[in-house]
Every structure is written in structure tokens, then in C-alpha cells.
Design a protein around this motif. Structure first.
Motif, PDB file in Angstrom:
ATOM      1  N   GLU A  89      45.297 -97.622  64.842  1.00  0.00           N
ATOM      2  CA  GLU A  89      46.896 -97.387  64.525  1.00  0.00           C
ATOM      3  C   GLU A  89      47.418 -98.285  63.758  1.00  0.00           C
ATOM      4  O   GLU A  89      47.085 -99.544  64.165  1.00  0.00           O
ATOM      5  CB  GLU A  89      47.482 -97.235  66.027  1.00  0.00           C
ATOM      6  N   VAL A  90      47.615 -98.184  63.041  1.00  0.00           N
ATOM      7  CA  VAL A  90      48.750 -98.717  61.584  1.00  0.00           C
ATOM      8  C   VAL A  90      49.985 -99.160  61.297  1.00  0.00           C
ATOM      9  O   VAL A  90      50.381 -97.903  61.047  1.00  0.00           O
ATOM     10  CB  VAL A  90      47.572 -98.849  59.835  1.00  0.00           C
ATOM     11  N   HIS A 109      43.617-100.245  68.329  1.00  0.00           N
ATOM     12  CA  HIS A 109      42.540 -99.802  67.911  1.00  0.00           C
ATOM     13  C   HIS A 109      40.576 -99.352  68.768  1.00  0.00           C
ATOM     14  O   HIS A 109      41.128-100.723  69.776  1.00  0.00           O
ATOM     15  CB  HIS A 109      41.331-100.412  66.985  1.00  0.00           C
ATOM     16  N   GLU A 110      40.119 -98.754  68.713  1.00  0.00           N
ATOM     17  CA  GLU A 110      39.261 -98.687  70.102  1.00  0.00           C
ATOM     18  C   GLU A 110      37.810 -98.386  69.795  1.00  0.00           C
ATOM     19  O   GLU A 110      37.175 -98.084  70.273  1.00  0.00           O
ATOM     20  CB  GLU A 110      39.591 -97.273  70.892  1.00  0.00           C
ATOM     21  N   HIS A 118      35.798-106.824  62.054  1.00  0.00           N
ATOM     22  CA  HIS A 118      36.422-107.315  61.248  1.00  0.00           C
ATOM     23  C   HIS A 118      37.642-107.074  60.729  1.00  0.00           C
ATOM     24  O   HIS A 118      38.767-107.083  60.034  1.00  0.00           O
ATOM     25  CB  HIS A 118      35.994-107.567  60.241  1.00  0.00           C
ATOM     26  N   ILE A 119      38.037-105.578  60.817  1.00  0.00           N
ATOM     27  CA  ILE A 119      39.069-104.902  61.088  1.00  0.00           C
ATOM     28  C   ILE A 119      40.467-105.289  60.958  1.00  0.00           C
ATOM     29  O   ILE A 119      41.710-105.061  59.916  1.00  0.00           O
ATOM     30  CB  ILE A 119      39.514-103.340  61.158  1.00  0.00           C
ATOM     31  N   GLU A 120      40.744-106.062  62.077  1.00  0.00           N
ATOM     32  CA  GLU A 120      41.459-106.983  62.311  1.00  0.00           C
ATOM     33  C   GLU A 120      42.457-108.513  61.627  1.00  0.00           C
ATOM     34  O   GLU A 120      43.176-109.068  61.600  1.00  0.00           O
ATOM     35  CB  GLU A 120      42.094-107.098  63.899  1.00  0.00           C
ATOM     36  N   LYS A 121      41.234-109.021  60.775  1.00  0.00           N
ATOM     37  CA  LYS A 121      41.278-110.017  60.016  1.00  0.00           C
ATOM     38  C   LYS A 121      42.068-110.117  58.940  1.00  0.00           C
ATOM     39  O   LYS A 121      41.969-108.878  57.902  1.00  0.00           O
ATOM     40  CB  LYS A 121      39.768-110.362  59.638  1.00  0.00           C
ATOM     41  N   THR A 157      32.089 -99.077  57.451  1.00  0.00           N
ATOM     42  CA  THR A 157      32.410 -97.939  56.764  1.00  0.00           C
ATOM     43  C   THR A 157      33.369 -97.334  57.642  1.00  0.00           C
ATOM     44  O   THR A 157      34.379 -96.807  56.923  1.00  0.00           O
ATOM     45  CB  THR A 157      31.115 -96.940  55.927  1.00  0.00           C
ATOM     46  N   VAL A 158      32.990 -96.667  58.845  1.00  0.00           N
ATOM     47  CA  VAL A 158      33.988 -95.429  59.182  1.00  0.00           C
ATOM     48  C   VAL A 158      35.273 -95.628  59.165  1.00  0.00           C
ATOM     49  O   VAL A 158      36.487 -95.706  59.577  1.00  0.00           O
ATOM     50  CB  VAL A 158      32.946 -94.670  60.373  1.00  0.00           C
ATOM     51  N   SER A 159      34.915 -96.784  60.314  1.00  0.00           N
ATOM     52  CA  SER A 159      36.171 -97.831  60.757  1.00  0.00           C
ATOM     53  C   SER A 159      37.089 -97.862  59.561  1.00  0.00           C
ATOM     54  O   SER A 159      38.411 -98.345  59.520  1.00  0.00           O
ATOM     55  CB  SER A 159      35.480 -99.044  61.084  1.00  0.00           C
ATOM     56  N   SER A 160      36.759 -98.854  58.184  1.00  0.00           N
ATOM     57  CA  SER A 160      37.164 -99.116  57.042  1.00  0.00           C
ATOM     58  C   SER A 160      38.185 -98.121  56.748  1.00  0.00           C
ATOM     59  O   SER A 160      39.269 -98.410  56.547  1.00  0.00           O
ATOM     60  CB  SER A 160      36.160 -99.979  56.066  1.00  0.00           C
ATOM     61  N   GLN A 161      37.499 -96.942  56.635  1.00  0.00           N
ATOM     62  CA  GLN A 161      37.894 -96.043  55.778  1.00  0.00           C
ATOM     63  C   GLN A 161      39.396 -95.470  56.814  1.00  0.00           C
ATOM     64  O   GLN A 161      40.142 -94.849  56.042  1.00  0.00           O
ATOM     65  CB  GLN A 161      36.585 -94.437  55.637  1.00  0.00           C
TER      66      GLN A 161
END
Length: 525
Positions: A89-90, A109-110, A118-121, A157-161
């Protein structure tokens, strides 16, 4: 003593209510603070919950959850996208004057820390700052060449996408609502091609945890091998020899007893979803098929496909990505049975193009808003003339889910994720936990009828039972017309009542006497 006990109960209930309201308000205020952090000069942020009510938004940007007005102008959106383990959720904040994306924040996120810590960094979020909002963002592996390029988190890759896709949905809605620009559709799941590296694994989720299973591992379980026939709702039959373990055997290795769950939800990599209730689980083994006709399944069916030997095609999900176990599913207690045309006559239809045919359709989410109570933990159940009964979660059908009411096989459920043949065609009725809706022109094919003054009349008892209503000797009933006229009925009255479908209207009869010419619904008291 009794008064004192009652007093304590009142205090306890009051504390619970206040606590719940406090937690809800606190959560909302925390999100509002995050929104305002992008607009330090602003005076007010106002939550907009019905952001997806617009039909274009609902169909093309299904991941949009809510928006925020900043000093009276919509500038921020909350969207999500299914990533590796679940929704990411963004919050995306925009500058309307400069037509740019100010920045984003990951709200929740889960994703597994192994893949997406690192997607929250800040260093990753910095990549979304001050970008022109007239184009969709593009995920790249190494080097940023264009303004809209976002370099992915290595190994995720999937989480970044998922993050990029969620932001793109916000971009699409922002352009549509602020600049009247209709951009291309954005899905709420990571594109299928992004999952190619994961075609050999799928995730099983339950309340206390989850486990990812790969197809090499699945071959180590006890195997079922049998001849089965896949029957699609179009009538096509495919005989096949399948091999794979039963879901219950896989779960037993994890210490989980499938019989303790009320149902399971199965999602494919293409976004298709089906829900299998406890009754069907008790009758069938859910086979996790990895081999068909003694050959390993094709890549476009991997990691496994489902075989449910005693059920029709809509339950046979291919390319399974997630299996969710449900401990609780609210039981049905139907107390209102509505006539479809009477219920939906004030809903503007949408002409949905599905497999080359553009037909009049009604959005299910708008129907649900007409009901007094919609339990999110309950089934949305659909029944058909051919005997098929299919359950979906209420959350699934709230957006971009339609009932096609004209054209071939209507009434029929349609959605962007539904392939032809996986639908419930010639629908007789559908229901939530409290409300059912019938299609008289179809339900007449599955209930008892009687010649009434030369016209085929349906026994009301059969209609109500087919729609899912149940009663006892103490219940009474009320027939309600489209204009609000009410006729009270005893149980005996109801058992001797009939309905006749006449064009767009339904007439109500007690014995052979017509009492209403515009029946809207039957209520159980």
C-alpha cells in the motif's frame, strides 16, 4: 446486585466502543499526518473515501483505495498492488500546478524481509521525488536513462514493481481527475511476466503465518493420480490424467488441519480468484496438479494448477500464486429477497466490452451499496440454471465486477480477470449474508411452477428457498412493491403465494388473486 452488574456491563461496553473509535481515529490521523508532511504549507487534508465510485476509475485503476483533498483540491492517493507476498500500500502525493509527483510513502506491506526490506528505505523512496506526472513510471534494473525510470531494489524485482505499479495507478487517477486525461489501464497485480522467475513456487497463507512451496518440494509429498474431466461453463469438456498431492497433505506437513478452516481462496498469477467453501472441501480433494497426461504442465499453467474433480471449471485455477485459508466465514441468514430489475432500475448501466461483445451491465459494487448490511467476512454467492454455485469474497466483487444483463449467457458475471468459460452464466440469483437478488426469467427454470389463469407462475416458497432464505414456524413475511406498498403475510400465506414475471415487472399473487403488479422484494420478519 443485578443493577450493579448491569452498571458494570454498561461501563465495559462503553470503554470498548470508545477504544475502538479511538484506534480508528488514531490510524486515520496518522495517515493524515503523513499526507500533510508532503504539503507543509497546507492548512487542511480531507479524506475522500469514495474515490473509486467513478466507473472509469473503478475499471482502469482498481487499486485506488482513497484520496485526500489538500485545501479543497485532490492531490494525494492511496493505492496498492499485489507484490511477492501480498498487497503493498502506497501513498502518492502530487503537485497540481507543476503536474508532478512530489513523492511517495509505503504505508504497509506484507513482503518478506528477505526480498523487500529496502522498499521502505529513504534511498529507494528518493527515486520517486519530483518526477513529471504525465507519464507512467518504468522499472529498470541498473541505470536510469529517462525521467520516468525507477531503478529497482536489487533482488526484489517483484516488490519493486509492486510499488511502481501502485504509484502508476495514482498517476492515472491524478491525470484523469485533474487534467481530464484518460491514461492506459493499470492492474492491481504485478504483471505476469514479472513472475516468470517464480513459476515454480506459490504461497499458502493462514492467520498465524505463511509458507512458500516450490514444485520440486511438492513432488516429495504423497501423490494422487487419477483421470478427471474438466467441464467449463461453456459446456466444453476436457478429459485429462492428473498427478499431484492433495492440499490437505501439504498442510499436514506444516501442522495444519484443513478441516478446521471454513474455506480457502485461490488466486492465479493472472489475478483470477475463486473461493472454495467447507462443503466443497469436504466432498473433494483439492489436487495441486504439476503433471497432466504424464507430462509436466506448461509454463503458462505453473507452478501448479488446481483440479477439483466434482466441481465445474471456475474452481480449476491455473498458475496458482496464492492459497489463503479462512478460519471464519460469516454464515448466511437471508432476510430480504429482491427482484433484480426493481432493485437496479436507478443504477446507470455500463456497456462492458467482453470478448468482442459490448453488453449492458450493472456494477456489483453499486448494488451492494443499496443493502443495509454487507458483511465483509461473508460470501458473495452466485447460482445458475445449470446448478453451478460459486462463491467470491465481498471485497473482490466491490470493484470492477459486473453482472452482464443482456447478450449471450446473460445474466452472467464478468470482470477483467475472468476468462470466458470461468463465468457463472444464466444466473438465477446472487446473495450476500443478508440479501439475495433473483432473476425471475431464469429462476423459473429451477423452481416449481403452476398454471395460474393461463400463465406460468412460480411458487414463492421455492423461489425464496433457491435464493437462500430459511425460516421457522414463528417467521412472518412482507411483500413490498416498488412504490413502498406493503402486504403482510403469515407463513401459511407465503406458502400459498406465487410470482409471475411479466416483462420488466413481477406480479405477486396470493392463491389466485393478484395483490401487487410491481413486486420489489420479500422480507422475512
Amino acid at each position: 446486585m443485578n443493577n450493579k452488574k448491569f452498571y458494570y456491563i454498561i461501563i465495559a461496553v462503553t470503554i470498548i466502543i470508545i477504544g475502538t473509535l479511538f484506534l480508528t481515529q488514531n490510524k486515520a490521523s496518522e495517515e493524515e499526518k503523513i499526507v500533510m508532511s508532503f504539503y507543509p504549507e497546507a492548512k487542511k487534508a480531507e479524506l475522500i473515501k469514495d474515490i473509486a465510485d467513478d466507473i472509469f476509475v473503478s475499471l482502469n485503476f482498481p487499486s485506488v483505495k482513497r484520496g485526500y483533498k489538500i485545501d479543497g483540491e485532490i492531490k494525494a492517493y492511496v493505492t496498492d498492488c499485489i507484490g511477492y507476498n501480498g498487497p503493498v500500500e502506497v501513498l502518492s502525493a502530487f503537485d497540481t500546478e507543476e503536474n508532478k509527483l512530489i513523492g511517495i510513502k509505503i504505508l504497509k506491506h506484507e513482503e518478506s524481509l528477505d526480498y523487500a526490506e529496502h522498499i521502505e528505505k529513504d534511498w529507494f523512496l528518493e527515486r520517486f521525488k519530483n518526477i513529471f506526472a504525465g507519464k507512467y513510471l518504468n522499472l529498470v534494473v541498473l541505470d536510469k536513462e529517462n525521467d520516468e525510470d525507477i531503478v529497482q531494489v536489487t533482488g526484489a524485482t517483484v516488490s519493486s514493481q509492486a510499488v511502481v505499479t501502485a504509484v502508476n495507478a495514482a498517476v492515472g487517477v491524478f491525470q484523469y481527475q485533474n487534467n481530464n486525461v484518460e491514461m492506459a489501464k493499470v492492474a492491481d497485480v504485478v504483471p505476469q511476466e514479472m513472475w516468470q522467475k517464480d513459476i515454480n513456487s506459490f504461497l499458502i497463507n493462514w492467520e498465524e503465518g505463511s509458507v512458500r512451496i516450490d514444485t520440486d518440494e511438492i513432488k516429495q509429498y504423497e501423490q494422487l493420480e487419477m483421470d478427471v474431466t474438466l467441464i467449463n461453463t461453456t459446456g466444453t469438456e476436457t478429459d485429462m490424467h492428473v498427478k499431484g498431492p492433495a492440499l490437505r497433505h501439504v498442510l499436514e506437513k506444516e501442522g495444519i488441519n484443513l478441516s478446521e478452516y471454513e474455506g480457502i481462496g485461490i488466486t492465479g498469477r493472472d489475478g483470477y480468484y475463486t473461493l472454495i467453501d467447507k462443503e466443497k472441501l469436504n466432498l473433494n480433494d483439492v489436487i495441486l496438479v504439476w503433471e497432466v497426461d504424464r507430462k509436466i504442465i506448461k509454463d503458462d499453467e505453473k507452478p501448479v494448477r488446481i483440479a477439483l474433480p466434482m466441481e465445474l471449471g471456475p474452481y480449476w485455477v491455473k498458475m496458482v500464486s496464492n492459497i489463503d485459508l479462512y478460519k471464519e466465514i460469516s454464515p448466511k441468514d437471508i432476510d430480504k429477497v429482491h427482484i433484480f430489475n426493481a432493485l437496479t432500475e436507478d443504477i446507470e448501466p455500463y456497456y462492458y466490452e467482453y470478448y468482442g461483445s459490448k453488453d449492458k451491465s450493472i456494477e456489483v459494487g453499486k448494488i451492494l451499496r443499496k443493502f443495509d448490511i454487507v458483511d465483509e467476512k461473508g460470501f458473495f454467492t452466485m447460482g445458475a440454471v445449470d446448478g453451478l454455485s460459486k462463491n467470491e469474497t465481498v471485497s473482490l466483487v466491490r470493484q470492477r465486477y459486473f453482472i452482464k444483463v443482456e447478450g449471450e449467457n446473460a445474466p452472467m458475471n464478468i470482470s477483467p480477470n475472468f476468462k470466458l468459460g470461468m463465468n457463472v452464466k444464466n444466473m438465477t440469483h446472487f446473495s450476500t449474508t443478508k440479501d439475495a437478488v433473483i432473476f425471475p426469467e431464469k429462476i423459473i427454470d429451477v423452481v416449481r411452477t403452476k398454471d395460474l389463469n393461463g400463465v406460468e407462475a412460480m411458487l414463492l416458497e421455492d423461489v425464496l428457498l433457491t435464493a437462500g432464505m430459511r425460516w421457522n414456524d414463528s417467521n412472518t413475511f412482507t411483500a413490498v412493491s416498488e412504490t413502498g406498498e406493503e402486504i403482510n403475510l403469515s407463513l401459511d400465506d407465503m406458502l400459498n403465494s406465487y410470482i409471475i414475471s411479466e416483462g420488466e415487472k413481477v406480479s405477486f399473487y396470493k392463491d389466485s388473486k393478484i395483490l401487487l403488479t410491481d413486486l420489489s422484494r420479500i422480507e422475512k420478519k
